[in-house]
Design an enzyme around this catalytic site. Structure first.
Site, PDB file in Angstrom:
ATOM      1  N   ASN A 120      -5.907 -11.357  11.897  1.00  0.00           N
ATOM      2  CA  ASN A 120      -7.245 -11.300  11.297  1.00  0.00           C
ATOM      3  C   ASN A 120      -8.353 -11.495  12.329  1.00  0.00           C
ATOM      4  O   ASN A 120      -9.527 -11.569  11.986  1.00  0.00           O
ATOM      5  CB  ASN A 120      -7.384 -12.314  10.166  1.00  0.00           C
ATOM      6  CG  ASN A 120      -7.380 -13.765  10.642  1.00  0.00           C
ATOM      7  OD1 ASN A 120      -7.220 -14.033  11.835  1.00  0.00           O
ATOM      8  ND2 ASN A 120      -7.532 -14.701   9.712  1.00  0.00           N
TER       9      ASN A 120
ATOM     10  N   SER B 102      -0.278   8.884  -6.650  1.00  0.00           N
ATOM     11  CA  SER B 102      -1.098   9.653  -5.714  1.00  0.00           C
ATOM     12  C   SER B 102      -2.583   9.344  -5.837  1.00  0.00           C
ATOM     13  O   SER B 102      -3.329   9.507  -4.866  1.00  0.00           O
ATOM     14  CB  SER B 102      -0.860  11.149  -5.903  1.00  0.00           C
ATOM     15  OG  SER B 102      -1.066  11.526  -7.252  1.00  0.00           O
TER      16      SER B 102
END
Length: 582
Positions: free
Chosen positions: A238, A270
């Protein structure tokens, strides 16, 4: 939702489609796999669609540039990139089929008639002759017979053998390997690696999940709890590590401890992966070399664009609209969440096949941070290309069994304190109601192909990705929505009746109805929210509006899901800048 069957029929995959005809027929097992394969129907069906699309493009390019058919074919090939030999293969195909196309287009025959004449479309006994364009005045069958007389001497079997050899060579290239596997049903459609955190963007790399900051060390990856508060190295990628020299406190501890940091994971289809076929690929009026500049990236990402998606988007959109995502909102809310995203979605995903790729989710119950998991199978449990589409839909009983199985898996793998949100199915009547009388990109030049014709052609060749909704039969559309609502009620019921040890379960309903209402409130048109090429998927605008809607509603009603806002965000930005980017 399902990546439509015309996916491999796009320009760059004509080189694959034309020689599928010579492959052996599928076994029963292969057909079963095809049922969950998002891309293909039968080989013949796809070769027909591919042929009609390409011949239409050639015809329109000749018209636009006032050129001969041969010049139009050469122009089309020149627009394709040289990478992977695509341009060269296009030229080979032009050499093989060019003479016949020139003859037939000179007679002003439409692409569907031509494709029957060259045997890339076939009509079955007692079955209708499929057509994209309006029927010729003399009749479809008579026009086809006249065209066949012109090309009957062509040796197509020899041509297919030549192209089949080229096909095998192309499929050995990394760029096409995944796509080719969807054609060869003996291979899995996709390879999923549970620990596929990568320094490369596509091929299920960091476009799909947080970028790895140490590709050599497997114990370092996005989403893990910091090791020793990352005083010496960034163990969770991070971008926050080291310690404050003034007080000796690690920055990760100073800025992130107690801030309820967590990541975003999407389990979806999708739509969640953000399927998109660039309309410039099929719009001859604006076609140029620049139209295919994103071709290699699109292929390597399975024609999905997760880096722009509703759930995990992080890059500025290059496909229209703008990027907004739940990951970006969560990252801005708490900068300690940087890079903690996973898009575990695939074209064709449904409750019935999720387990085949759910195991690629990377979350360690002991070592990693909690996660916010969205389960968003919004269409494929009711969408299928079957003529008897209602019979092929998931039943409420099957839905409950499937979802409970996956939730139990999540409970065994998610860290304590996680959240799972079940998203209701969409109401796909919006598709027909919005688009049926509008022109498809391929029909814009001559105003000769509406979405009603496009949907009808896909249905006729049995490759309609959602027969229940992309259909002029209003009764069938309503019955499909009725089943979708039944399945959504199953999700809602599970939310209220089932309890799990390591996560709280929530339900989010009517997402796309809310998106449409908000967009129209802004003065937008409903068709602005749909992908123009397939006429089926929510597009970039719908994704961005949807992300904001889910965020705002959740913060208002269930703020514990996203956690507290980090009071140290500005200090993190000041000290670490963009935290290493993405």
């Amino acid at each position: 939702m399902r990546g439509p069957s015309l996916v491999l029929s796009m320009l760059f995959l004509l080189i694959l489609v034309l020689f599928i005809e010579s492959s052996k027929s599928r076994s029963l097992l292969d057909q079963e796999k095809a049922a969950i394969n998002p891309v293909l129907g039968s080989e013949q069906e796809v070769s027909c669609i591919g042929c009609v699309l390409i011949v239409s493009m050639v015809e329109q390019l000749a018209q636009i540039h006032n050129s001969s058919t041969r010049e139009a074919m050469e122009r089309l090939c020149s627009y394709l990139p040289e990478e992977g030999g695509i341009r060269g293969i296009c030229c080979l195909i032009a050499d093989i089929f060019g003479a016949d196309l020139i003859k037939l287009l000179t007679l002003s025959l439409k692409a569907d008639v031509i494709c029957y004449a060259v045997k890339l479309c076939k009509s079955e006994p007692l079955q209708p002759v499929c057509h994209l364009y309006e029927k010729p005045v003399m009749g479809l069958k008579r026009s086809i017979k006249q065209a066949e007389k012109i090309v009957r001497k062509s040796n197509y079997m020899q041509n297919y053998e030549i192209l089949s050899g080229v096909f095998l060579k192309i499929c050995s290239l990394p760029l096409f390997r995944t796509i080719c596997k969807t054609i060869d049903s003996s291979e899995p459609a996709e390879d999923y690696d549970k620990d596929n955190f990568s320094v490369f963007p596509s091929l299920r790399g960091y476009h799909w999940r947080g970028k790895d900051c140490n590709d050599i060390n497997n114990s370092i990856y996005p989403g893990r709890s910091p090791k020793d508060w990352d005083s010496l190295q960034d163990s969770n990628c991070n971008g926050i590590w080291g310690f404050d020299p003034e007080d000796g406190i690690p920055y990760e501890k100073k800025f992130c401890a107690g801030t309820d940091s967590k990541g975003i994971i999407i389990l979806g289809d999708s739509a969640a992966a953000h399927f998109h076929i660039p309309p410039e690929w099929l719009t001859p009026m604006t076609l140029s070399k620049n139209s295919f500049s994103n071709l290699a990236l699109a292929i390597s990402n399975e024609l999905d664009w997760p880096q722009f998606s509703m759930y995990t988007g992080f890059q500025n959109s290059t496909i229209g609209g703008w990027t907004q995502s739940l990951y970006l909102r969560l990252r801005d809310w708490n900068r300690c969440n940087h890079r903690d995203y996973q898009n575990i979605a695939r074209n064709g995903g449904s409750s019935g096949n999720l387990h085949s790729y759910l195991t690629s989710m990377a979350r360690n119950q002991q070592l990693d941070k909690p996660a916010i998991v969205f389960y968003a199978m919004i269409g494929n449990d009711v969408c299928n290309p079957s003529v008897d589409t209602l019979k092929s839909m998931t039943t409420p009983k099957e839905m409950r069994t499937n979802v409970l199985k996956e939730l139990k898996y999540l409970d065994m793998n998610l860290p304590k304190g996680s959240h799972v949100i079940l998203v209701s199915l969409a109401d796909g009547r919006f598709l027909w109601n919005t688009l049926h009388d509008r022109y498809h990109p391929l029909g814009q030049l001559n105003k000769d192909i509406t979405y009603e014709q496009f949907y009808g052609f896909l249905s006729c060749v049995k490759t309609n990705p959602c027969e229940g909704w992309m259909n002029k039969n209003e009764t069938l559309r309503n019955l499909t929505t009725e089943r979708a609502e039944q399945l959504s009620r199953v999700l809602q019921d599970i939310t209220t009746t089932e309890k799990f040890s390591n996560f709280q379960l929530s339900y989010y309903e009517n997402l796309y109805q809310k998106v449409s209402a908000k967009w129209e409130h802004f003065g937008g048109n409903p068709w602005d929210l749909l992908e123009p090429v397939d006429g089926f998927h929510p597009n970039q605008i719908a994704s961005a509006v949807g992300a904001d809607l889910i965020w705002e509603e959740t913060i208002l009603k269930q703020p514990e899901i996203f956690g507290k806002q980090n009071p140290f965000n500005q200090e993190i930005i000041k000290r670490f800048g963009d935290q290493g980017g993405h």
